[in-house]
Write a protein that holds these residues in place. Structure first.
Motif, mmCIF file in Angstrom:
data_model
loop_
_atom_site.group_PDB
_atom_site.id
_atom_site.type_symbol
_atom_site.label_atom_id
_atom_site.label_comp_id
_atom_site.label_asym_id
_atom_site.label_seq_id
_atom_site.Cartn_x
_atom_site.Cartn_y
_atom_site.Cartn_z
ATOM 1 N N HIS A 1 17.013 47.409 29.491
ATOM 2 C CA HIS A 1 16.451 48.427 28.601
ATOM 3 C C HIS A 1 17.523 49.481 28.374
ATOM 4 O O HIS A 1 18.403 49.674 29.209
ATOM 5 N N ALA A 2 17.445 50.149 27.234
ATOM 6 C CA ALA A 2 18.507 51.083 26.861
ATOM 7 C C ALA A 2 18.430 52.318 27.737
ATOM 8 O O ALA A 2 17.371 52.921 27.893
ATOM 9 N N ALA B 1 20.918 54.679 27.300
ATOM 10 C CA ALA B 1 21.422 55.705 26.378
ATOM 11 C C ALA B 1 21.672 55.067 25.024
ATOM 12 O O ALA B 1 22.077 53.912 24.943
ATOM 13 N N THR B 2 21.430 55.834 23.974
ATOM 14 C CA THR B 2 21.706 55.346 22.622
ATOM 15 C C THR B 2 22.436 56.422 21.851
ATOM 16 O O THR B 2 22.079 57.602 21.921
ATOM 17 N N ALA C 1 23.334 57.130 17.897
ATOM 18 C CA ALA C 1 22.992 56.629 16.562
ATOM 19 C C ALA C 1 23.712 57.444 15.507
ATOM 20 O O ALA C 1 23.488 58.642 15.371
ATOM 21 N N SER D 1 27.581 54.034 16.481
ATOM 22 C CA SER D 1 26.275 53.677 17.025
ATOM 23 C C SER D 1 26.477 52.713 18.178
ATOM 24 O O SER D 1 27.151 51.694 18.032
ATOM 25 N N LEU D 2 25.917 53.070 19.331
ATOM 26 C CA LEU D 2 26.114 52.275 20.540
ATOM 27 C C LEU D 2 24.839 52.322 21.370
ATOM 28 O O LEU D 2 24.113 53.307 21.330
ATOM 29 N N THR D 3 24.602 51.287 22.130
ATOM 30 C CA THR D 3 23.516 51.299 23.099
ATOM 31 C C THR D 3 24.082 50.892 24.444
ATOM 32 O O THR D 3 24.861 49.940 24.525
ATOM 33 N N ILE D 4 23.743 51.611 25.477
ATOM 34 C CA ILE D 4 24.179 51.256 26.826
ATOM 35 C C ILE D 4 22.925 50.867 27.602
ATOM 36 O O ILE D 4 21.974 51.652 27.687
ATOM 37 N N GLY D 5 22.908 49.667 28.137
ATOM 38 C CA GLY D 5 21.741 49.187 28.841
ATOM 39 C C GLY D 5 21.787 49.544 30.319
ATOM 40 O O GLY D 5 22.856 49.783 30.882
ATOM 41 N N THR E 1 20.262 59.739 22.616
ATOM 42 C CA THR E 1 19.074 59.590 23.448
ATOM 43 C C THR E 1 19.522 59.208 24.849
ATOM 44 O O THR E 1 20.428 58.385 25.012
ATOM 45 N N ASP F 1 17.911 58.007 28.494
ATOM 46 C CA ASP F 1 16.765 57.563 29.271
ATOM 47 C C ASP F 1 15.446 57.881 28.550
ATOM 48 O O ASP F 1 14.508 58.401 29.144
#
Lengths: 344, 520
Positions: B276-277, B279-280, B282, B299-303, B337, B339
């Motif tokens: 689950h992400a 941090a995001t 955007a 734009s990046l997502t860290i799981g 974003t 957590d």
């Protein structure tokens, strides 16, 4: 502990060097250096009542020095102690003038609080400029001193002038004895209690609160605490306000205590001596107790010298200046090593 | 044949610390000589002593037939020895022509015209194949051109020996290849080249001989590279006990390879059980900072439970990326974003309360206050979570710092000592101990192993993998592709402040390298 003893040892050594330098100058200008030092020692500590005089000068000096310690530790070189001290005196005198019919104790408390508030205000604007736009606080606080002196001259020869006064120095009307916190001796329960209270509060602030530790870290490396999430502006403004309030309190103590009125140009060297005390004590609260007593002694000797020994009181200014010179030379390498302050 | 440069019993001490100990070496002319070793092995000290920047405590250095007076850069340069620094030393506001002229000695009082200078230096640049106008300012040049100009500057005089201190550390892989071609051409024209290198792969690619330093001593060399294998060089660099980290002696063969740069690792596919992400980012865009870096629509997502590697040539948006996550720079567009909480306008303190932790780029300025006691450095994060006037118990804080340092294997004498009393590896462990606490959720590590020796580097990697396995999200920013390939679960390349590519294991150097320099 060993490091602290070493620091005290160094400070003593530099004071000794400063005294030797003064001795050479005394001798060269036709005075006997041993006589001169003997008279200074007499005036400062040995003659009848010298210790009482010593305390009279040491108390307000110590109160102002605590504020310098807090500001310098946080990395803000507030050298506007003199101006903030004057504003404190003005605040106290204004409060007394505005409350002619209130009960004496309330007037005293109001005057003390007004002194602290005025002093804090005089530190607030340089602090604000520093934090908002990076204006060098050394310049602004120094300039603030000049403005404060002129404000004091204007008030004592204008709005607050004593109509019955006829001396060369203008002043406000005398403050009723019931409102004052000491007689002309300048030593009383009130003054000792206030001084001790400020000392204890500052010691706790510096050594036993999150503000003390974080302020110390910020003073040495503001970038690091920024990356830890500190808001330097709050920390810095807090330090400025605290140092302004303590200097203001010292000013109020002078006016409500030994002076008994607001005198134009009172205690002209107070602020710089307070900075000197903080530096000689290596920004330690407990250390500055001893150092303040020493400089208090010098201050009382400067009154004693011309009257009793027939020697120029400028000798004391010279001793002060020489100590300042050597102590600054000691601290200079450490200051130059300080990381660049974040000007954001 | 007389050697180009030789040292005999060369010893350099800094106070009680011996950086180089009785090194005796002689380098034949017109060859490329690599000098290798771990961080702290004495490579840079060796380069600086040979260039006359440091005076030997004992021993001597000979350039050709002449004895070099220690600590005299002018003498070394007059004898034809030039050093190309690790971080460039050309004045950024100078034009190339001015910088070249400035580098020449013995022209005091001469009068120059801009046109004359440019006319004078154009042929020199052309001859060396540097594609840049002499009127361009140094600060406007890309880093590989700056380096080429620095080399051209070094060759402006009558340089016979060129010393390069880790020249590849700042270059993209393709630029490194171009540099090696340039050096080979110089060698063929008779210049002797001493090159300090970190990676065995690069040694094998460019050098004629290799010398290995370890702990300030010469282990072997100069040995002809043709007779050597990567494994033998690695053994010489590492010595008998590669795992100096003690308990963390769990490196795989691939880790060791990544540490000394033999074979480039390709990474492992690490399966995240319940991704689950954490941090995001955007559409993040920032204004250019003072150093010219900015982010453009990132734009990046860290799981949770993954290590996201950020690759890129230095100065392509890595610093603004960290500052955006920290909330230290304003955004012109986009949102962050953390957590599940929108933190776009929130200050760093609030983000830290949500579990953000940062190991910043500059260990000694951003990570620690060097003149403050260790316990204060350690306590800072916890104290900032409290209100400013809350009372503290310094002896309890000292004990907490002591316990944490022991469990992180920090070598220290007292928590009251200033942070500057620690070595780089131990200082980094203090930062790790502070930032990798139980409440951490997302940890940003910016160049966490730069300047650390092999043992400390392996320790940091192990700590990152442990944190990943506990379900934390980690962002690793590094300019060392070996490191990134070895431990990233996913790789993002930044180029010009944009995401130039996203990669999953197995990583392909060609494709990642192309993304770094903007060739798609």
């Amino acid at each position: 502990m060993r490091a602290r003893l070493l620091a005290v040892g160094w400070a003593m050594a530099f004071i000794a060097l400063a005294l030797i330098l003064c001795g050479i100058i005394f001798q060269a200008s036709g005075f006997s250096a041993p006589d001169m030092f003997a008279s200074i020692l007499d005036g400062a500590f040995l003659s009848d009542g010298a210790l009482l005089h010593d305390l009279r000068w040491a108390c307000p000096l110590f109160v102002s020095a605590t504020g310098v310690i807090v500001a310098f530790r946080c990395g803000y070189f507030n050298v506007g102690t003199q101006g903030q001290f004057y504003l404190g005196g003005i605040g106290a005198a204004v409060a007394v003038a505005m409350l002619p019919h209130a009960p004496a104790v309330l007037v005293t408390l109001a005057a003390i609080l007004a002194g602290m508030a005025f002093g804090a205000l005089w530190a607030f604007w340089p602090g604000w400029l520093r934090i908002r736009s990076g204006t060098d606080e050394v310049i602004t606080t120094l300039m603030g001193n000049f403005i404060a002196v002129l404000l004091l001259v204007w008030l004592t020869s204008g709005p607050l002038k004593d109509p019955a006064g006829s001396g060369q120095v203008t002043s406000s009307p005398p403050i009723p004895a019931a409102i004052r916190i000491s007689t002309d001796t300048g030593v009383s329960g009130w003054i000792i209690a206030l001084t001790v209270l400020v000392g204890v509060v500052t010691w706790i602030l510096v050594n036993r609160t999150a503000f003390g530790v974080l302020g110390g870290l910020a003073g040495r490396n503001p970038v690091m605490v920024t990356w830890q999430g500190a808001r330097l502006s709050r920390l810095g403004l807090g330090a400025f306000l605290f140092s302004g309030a303590t200097a203001g309190l010292a000013g109020a103590m002078e006016v409500l205590g030994p002076d008994g009125r607001l005198v134009s140009g009172f205690s002209p060297g107070h602020g710089f001596t307070a900075v000197l005390i903080a530096l000689v004590a290596n920004l330690s609260v407990s250390g500055s107790v001893v150092v303040a007593l020493f400089f208090g002694g010098l201050a009382s000797a400067s009154l004693y010298l011309p009257v009793i020994a027939g020697l120029p009181s400028a000798a004391i200014d010279m001793v002060n200046a020489a100590i300042a010179l050597f102590i600054t030379a000691r601290s200079l390498p450490a200051w130059l090593r300080l990381p660049k302050r974040n000007r954001s | 044949m007389a050697s180009a440069l030789a040292c005999d019993g060369l010893t350099v001490r800094f106070g009680a610390f011996t950086a180089l100990s009785a090194v005796s070496l002689s380098f034949p002319r017109a060859q490329i000589h690599a000098v290798c070793g771990q961080n702290g092995a004495g490579k840079t000290t060796f380069a600086r002593a040979c260039a006359g920047l440091l005076a030997p405590s004992e021993g001597s250095i000979r350039i050709g037939d002449a004895l070099l007076r220690g600590g005299q850069v002018k003498d070394a340069r007059a004898a034809g020895v030039e050093l190309v620094h690790q971080s460039f030393a050309l004045p950024p506001s100078f034009t190339i022509a001015e910088a070249m002229e400035f580098g020449l000695t013995g022209q005091r009082g001469a009068v120059f015209t801009r046109r004359g200078l440019q006319a004078r230096w154009q042929p020199h640049l052309d001859a060396l194949g540097v594609e840049a106008k002499p009127s361009t300012r140094i600060r406007d040049l890309p880093v590989e051109t700056q380096q080429a100009v620095e080399i051209a500057r070094a060759l402006a005089g009558n340089a016979r020996v060129l010393i390069l201190d880790e020249p590849t550390a700042v270059l993209a892989p393709s630029a490194a290849a171009a540099l090696f071609q340039r050096l080979t051409r110089l060698r063929d024209s008779g210049v002797t080249i001493l090159i300090i290198l970190h990676k065995i792969r690069e040694v094998l690619a460019v050098a004629d001989t290799v010398s290995v330093l370890r702990g300030g001593r010469l282990i072997t060399g100069p040995d002809a590279v043709a007779d050597l294998t990567a494994g033998r060089i690695a053994a010489a660099i590492i010595g008998h006990s590669p795992a100096k980290a003690g308990d963390a002696a769990t490196e795989t063969a691939e880790d060791i390879g990544a540490l000394v740069g033999t074979d480039l690792p390709h990474g492992h596919r690490h399966t995240v059980s319940a991704p689950h992400a954490i941090a995001t980012l955007a559409g993040i865009t920032t204004k250019p900072a003072a150093d010219g870096q900015s982010l453009q629509d990132i734009s990046l997502t860290i799981g949770a439970g993954e290590i996201l590697g950020i690759a890129g040539v230095e100065g392509n948006g890595q610093r603004p990326l960290v500052e955006v996550l920290a909330g230290l720079v304003p955004l012109t567009a986009g949102s962050v974003t953390l957590d599940g909480t929108a933190v776009t306008g929130l200050p760093l303190a609030a983000r830290r309360n949500l579990g953000l932790r940062i190991i910043p780029f500059e260990r000694n300025t951003e990570g620690l206050s060097l003149s403050s006691p260790l316990w204060e450095n350690f306590a800072a994060r916890g104290l900032l979570a409290k209100s400013a006037l809350s009372l503290i118990n310094p002896s309890a804080l000292r004990r907490a710092a002591h316990a944490a340092f022991q469990s992180w294997d920090v070598r220290f004498t007292s928590v009251d000592n200033p942070a500057r009393s620690l070595s780089g590896g131990n200082a980094q462990k203090v930062i790790l101990a502070r930032e990798m606490d139980d409440a951490a959720k997302l940890i940003i590590l910016a160049q966490p192993t730069r300047g650390l020796d092999l043992g400390a580097t392996a320790f940091v990697w192990q700590a990152m993998r442990d944190a990943r396995d506990r379900g934390l999200g980690l962002i690793l920013i590094s300019s060392d592709l070996d490191e990134l390939f070895d431990i990233s679960d996913r790789l993002v390349v930044l180029q010009g402040g944009r995401v130039a590519g996203q990669f999953a294991p197995p990583y392909d150097l060609g494709r990642v390298g192309a993304a770094m320099v903007g060739d798609h």
